[in-house]
Write a protein that holds these residues in place. Structure first.
Motif, short mmCIF file in Angstrom:
data_model
loop_
_atom_site.label_atom_id
_atom_site.label_comp_id
_atom_site.label_asym_id
_atom_site.label_seq_id
_atom_site.Cartn_x
_atom_site.Cartn_y
_atom_site.Cartn_z
N GLU B 429 0.86 -1.20 0.00
CA GLU B 429 0.00 0.00 0.00
C GLU B 429 0.89 1.25 0.00
OE1 GLU B 429 -3.70 0.88 -0.59
OE2 GLU B 429 -3.30 -1.10 0.30
N SER B 430 1.86 1.18 0.93
CA SER B 430 2.73 2.37 1.05
C SER B 430 3.55 2.54 -0.22
CB SER B 430 3.62 2.28 2.28
OG SER B 430 4.67 1.40 2.05
N LYS B 433 1.31 4.09 -2.62
CA LYS B 433 1.14 5.51 -2.27
C LYS B 433 2.39 6.29 -2.63
CE LYS B 433 -1.45 5.54 1.71
NZ LYS B 433 -1.38 5.68 3.16
N GLU B 436 2.77 6.75 -6.14
CA GLU B 436 1.86 7.79 -6.62
C GLU B 436 2.40 9.18 -6.29
OE1 GLU B 436 -1.91 6.85 -5.03
OE2 GLU B 436 -2.40 5.53 -6.72
N SER B 437 2.84 9.29 -5.01
CA SER B 437 3.35 10.63 -4.64
C SER B 437 4.61 10.93 -5.44
CB SER B 437 3.61 10.71 -3.14
OG SER B 437 4.81 10.09 -2.82
#
Lengths: 191, 733
Positions: B429-430, B433, B436-437
């Motif tokens: 998940e991280s 994320k 994505e970031s």
């Protein structure tokens, strides 16, 4: 009263690095440089003629030979013409720079040291450097006085030379300009 | 020079003897001269009058001398008849209307001849006493209120010439004493008197006449002088005024051209120069204003670029740190995966072991069943068998216990796997994320780069327009140089004309000198300006080069940003896949766990049953029926166990299958992580490159802002120079 001492005024100019002076009463004006038209069959001391403001034909003479100084290397746009008067007629001298008009006491002018060897020298002037003297020239150091020969226009030319100058003026004044112009145009029509 | 200053200070003009003042002084002096001459004429009238008397006397004397000279020959005429001598004196009287009387007297004081129209003069005429020696006597006397000048002229009378006729003459007249004349020279005196009244009156008349004509004439001359001088001076004054206005920066001032002479030419040239100066200053002002705005834009752009670069730099730093964190997390993940793999391998071993044990149990159960079948033959054998069973059961128990332990172990492992899976899911998940970031950051970076590119193109345009402006300025400077050259020439010609004009052109000479100095100074100023403009041009060229370099760097940065964006996209996609697979692993593990529990439960049941069986066996033979029943039960149970075992086997097979799958996945994940790691390393490299570029951008922006500052200074210098040029106009004052 020093104000009423006898003063004389001279125009100081340069031919190359040499400085000369002429009494302002012998000068008519200073003109901008323009191309000197050579005249065929003229005596060697005549450089050519210029058309002064489209009004007057003025012969330009070369003084370097009789003044014993190196000739002006080429026709530079920085040069100027001194229009002097010889017997009331204009004669142009090509000079490289016109400096200033100076006023001196008559006592400051030394007699001509060359005497009759150079009758066209009216005297020698010891010129103190003015404040406006350009720094960049470098020929004279500031604070040093210079010796300047004062020329006598009337004595610069022999009688024959004056007649020759007058002939040149007369030829261009009267009718030799317009016929030559029409000749040119007829030539153009032929080709 | 000093005298002028003194005169100037006396009349309160600190500029010394100006043109206007000089003119006024000249007029004043003229008036004073006329007044003084009139006064002199008036106060010295007595002297003048006596001069006039003297003139009258002299004229009379010369007339009488003439008479005396001629008289020698005329004495015969006097003797012969008076008519001829009368005619002679009539002639004299005709020529000199002031003559009052004529008398000829002998040396002894006798009147020989008289011609006295007015008897009041007779007594004076006849009272004349001749002096001792023969000389002209003259004097003046007042008779009957009239001023009379008189002259007595001696005339030599020779005896041989005179005696006889005189005696003849005198015999009839009664005059005696002629004997004294005989034999020696003697003199007769011709005495004449003339009035001075008329001439004096005429003088008085003349004096008034003089005043009557000189004063108006003087006034006319004064007015004429004033107008003439005014006409000469006023254009110069106007020019001086105009020059003063121009020096204050007002270029609309023009000098009116009245005449076509030298002053007119000067005024015309002056007007021309003023017009050119005005247009020139306008151009310079406009260009410098343009330059100012351009420079302001440049400064702003440089500031923006610097800001953008620093922003970009911080974004990149953030990205880098995020990527580092991600990398670390991925490393953690890889480690956990490794652990998971180990656990899975462990659990597989345990399950295999358990499976073997269960197989053994199954075998024993079969044997037991066979034995129970044969139990009916003898309880002893049963007992023996029971012992055996007991023994076996204790083995089973042991195995079961082992199984339980293994199952527990499996359970724990599965729990761990679950936990790991959760961790992995969290990590994934991280990762998602973060990627994505990261993508966000990269997008921002690429936006920043685009902004930088836009700014660079702005800077380039500004620099190009600056160099174009420099070209324009150079053209303007060329025009200025030409004007200065022309002015120089004009000043020289003006100086020549002024010098030829002598003393009266002196003031004009000063103006000509100043104009020449101005043109000299503007020529040197022009040189300076040209130098500065050249340096501006070279700076702007340098600027364009630097901007081009920067544009290349920005291009590189853009490509790298695009690359990293693609990589991050891949990571994102891949992370999604990994997550799905991890979910599948979790599900499989869950199933396996439930299977293991079932096995454990079944084993526990078996254990309980066996325990019960043991108890029942302990309740001795009488309960064989019970045993049989139990055996039957057991048989059933064995069937159940068999089924369970089969099921267990099936579950174990499925577990195995899952474990295989998990193994595969773990390997895939490991592979993916490796790839991801290398991708993140590439990202990190890219980020590093972006960082370097941003640093470079920042450096460039700094250099650029330095250049802009220099440019600004140059422009300020240039503005100062134009100011100085304007200042030099003040010399006109």
């Amino acid at each position: 009263m020093p104000e009423f001492a006898l003063k004389q005024r001279f125009l100081i100019f340069r031919i190359g690095a040499e400085q000369f002076g002429i009494s302002i009463f012998e000068i008519r004006e200073v003109a901008r440089y323009q191309v000197v038209k050579r005249v065929p069959r003229a005596l060697p001391f005549v450089k050519g003629i210029i058309d002064l403001r489209g009004v007057e034909i003025v012969p330009i003479v070369d003084l370097t030979d009789r003044l014993g100084i190196p000739a002006l290397s080429q026709d530079s746009a920085q040069n100027r013409f001194l229009i002097a008067q010889v017997e009331g007629r204009p004669v142009g001298l090509m000079v490289s720079q016109v400096d200033e008009v100076v006023e001196v006491d008559s006592g400051e002018i030394m007699a001509n040291p060359l005497g009759m060897d150079a009758p066209f020298i009216a005297g020698v002037l010891r010129l103190k450097p003015s404040s406006r003297e350009r720094e960049g020239e470098g020929e004279e150091r500031p604070g040093e006085s210079r010796l300047v020969f004062i020329l006598k226009m009337d004595e610069l030319f022999t009688h024959e030379e004056r007649v020759h100058l007058q002939e040149i003026r007369d030829r261009f004044l009267k009718d030799s300009i317009s016929p030559s112009a029409s000749e040119d145009s007829s030539l153009a029509r032929h080709s | 020079m000093n005298l002028r200053k003194i005169i100037g200070s006396v009349v309160g003009e600190e500029r010394g003897l100006t043109f206007g003042l000089r003119m006024k002084l000249l007029l004043l002096i003229t008036v004073v001269i006329v007044l003084v001459s009139s006064l002199i004429t008036y106060f010295y009238q007595a002297r003048i009058r006596s001069s006039f008397f003297w003139i009258q006397t002299r004229s009379l004397a010369s007339q009488l001398e003439f008479v005396g000279k001629v008289g020698k020959g005329l004495f015969a005429d006097i003797v012969q008849g008076r008519s001829s001598i009368d005619r002679f004196f009539e002639d004299l009287e005709k020529h000199n209307p002031d003559v009052r009387f004529f008398v000829i007297r002998s040396a002894r004081g006798e009147t020989l001849y008289e011609r006295i129209p007015n008897p009041s003069y007779r007594s004076f005429a006849n009272s004349f006493v001749p002096p001792e020696e023969p000389r002209t006597v003259q004097g003046e006397v007042e008779i009957a209120g009239e001023k009379i000048v008189y002259v007595a002229v001696p005339v030599e009378v020779t005896p041989e010439f005179t005696t006889e006729p005189l005696e003849l003459l005198l015999s009839g007249s009664g005059i005696s004493g002629l004997e004294t004349l005989k034999g020696k020279s003697s003199y007769h005196w011709i005495v004449g008197g003339a009035s001075a009244q008329r001439i004096v009156e005429e003088f008085y008349h003349f004096r008034f006449q003089l005043l009557k004509y000189t004063i108006p004439t003087t006034l006319v001359i004064l007015v004429f002088f004033y107008l003439l001088l005014g006409q000469m001076v006023s254009p110069l004054m106007k020019m001086v005024r105009a020059a003063r206005e121009i020096s204050e920066g007002q270029f609309h001032e023009r000098v009116e051209i009245i005449s076509e002479d030298e002053v007119g030419i000067l005024a015309h040239s002056f007007n021309l120069m003023v017009e050119r100066l005005a247009s020139l200053f306008e151009q310079i002002r406009a260009s410098s204003a343009n330059l100012g705005t351009v420079v302001e834009k440049l400064v702003q752009a440089a500031e923006d670029v610097r800001q953008g670069a620093s922003e970009q730099s911080s974004a990149v730093t953030e990205t880098t740190s995020s990527l580092e964190e991600m990398n670390r997390n991925i490393n953690d993940l890889a480690q956990n995966m490794e652990e998971l793999k180990n656990s899975v391998i462990d659990s597989r071993t345990s399950i295999l072991e358990m499976s073997t044990t269960i197989g053994e149990i199954d075998e024993h159960m079969r044997t037991l069943a066979a034995n129970v079948d044969t139990n009916t033959e003898g309880v002893r054998t049963i007992t023996r068998y029971f012992d055996e069973i007991k023994e076996k059961i204790s083995v089973l128990q042991q195995a079961s216990q082992e199984t339980a332990t293994a199952t527990n172990q499996v359970d724990k492992n599965i729990q761990e796997i679950k936990n790991s899976n959760r961790d992995v899911a969290q990590l994934m998940e991280s990762v998602v994320k973060l990627s994505e970031s990261g993508r966000d950051y990269v997008q921002r970076t690429s936006q920043g780069i685009a902004e930088i590119e836009r700014r660079f193109s702005m800077i380039r345009n500004a620099a190009l327009s600056l160099s174009k402006k420099g070209e324009e300025i150079r053209n303007i400077i060329e025009t200025v140089r030409e004007i200065a050259d022309q002015t120089n020439l004009l000043a020289l010609n003006a100086a020549i004309i002024a010098a030829q004009a002598g003393e009266s052109g002196k003031q004009f000479t000063v103006i000509a000198h100043e104009i020449k100095a101005l043109s000299d100074r503007s020529q040197s100023s022009i040189k300076e300006i040209r130098k500065h403009v050249d340096s501006v041009a070279s700076e702007s060229k340098k600027l364009v080069e630097i901007v081009a370099e920067g544009a290349g760097a920005v291009e590189q940065g853009k490509t790298l940003a695009l690359d990293s964006e693609t990589l991050l996209g891949e990571i994102h996609r891949f992370s999604g896949q990994v997550r799905e697979e991890i979910d599948a692993i979790a599900r499989a593990t869950q199933e396996q766990s439930s299977g293991s529990h079932q096995v454990n439960e079944s084993v526990q049941n078996i254990f309980r049953m066996v325990d019960e069986i043991q108890k029942n066996i302990g309740a001795q033979e009488e309960q064989i029926r019970g045993i049989r029943e139990s055996a039957e039960k057991m048989q059933n149970i064995a069937t159940v166990v068999r089924n369970s075992t089969a099921e267990n086997k099936k579950g174990s097979q499925r577990v195995n299958l899952f474990i295989e799958k998990v193994n595969l996945m773990v390997e895939q994940i490991a592979q993916g992580l490796k790839e991801q790691k290398s991708a993140s390393e590439r990202i990190q490299e890219s980020a590093q490159a972006i960082h370097t570029l941003a640093r470079k951008n920042q450096d460039l922006a700094l250099r650029f802002s330095d250049i802009v500052r220099t440019l600004h200074e140059e422009i300020e210098k240039f503005q100062n120079l134009t100011m100085a040029l304007q200042e030099e106009g003040k010399i006109w004052q």
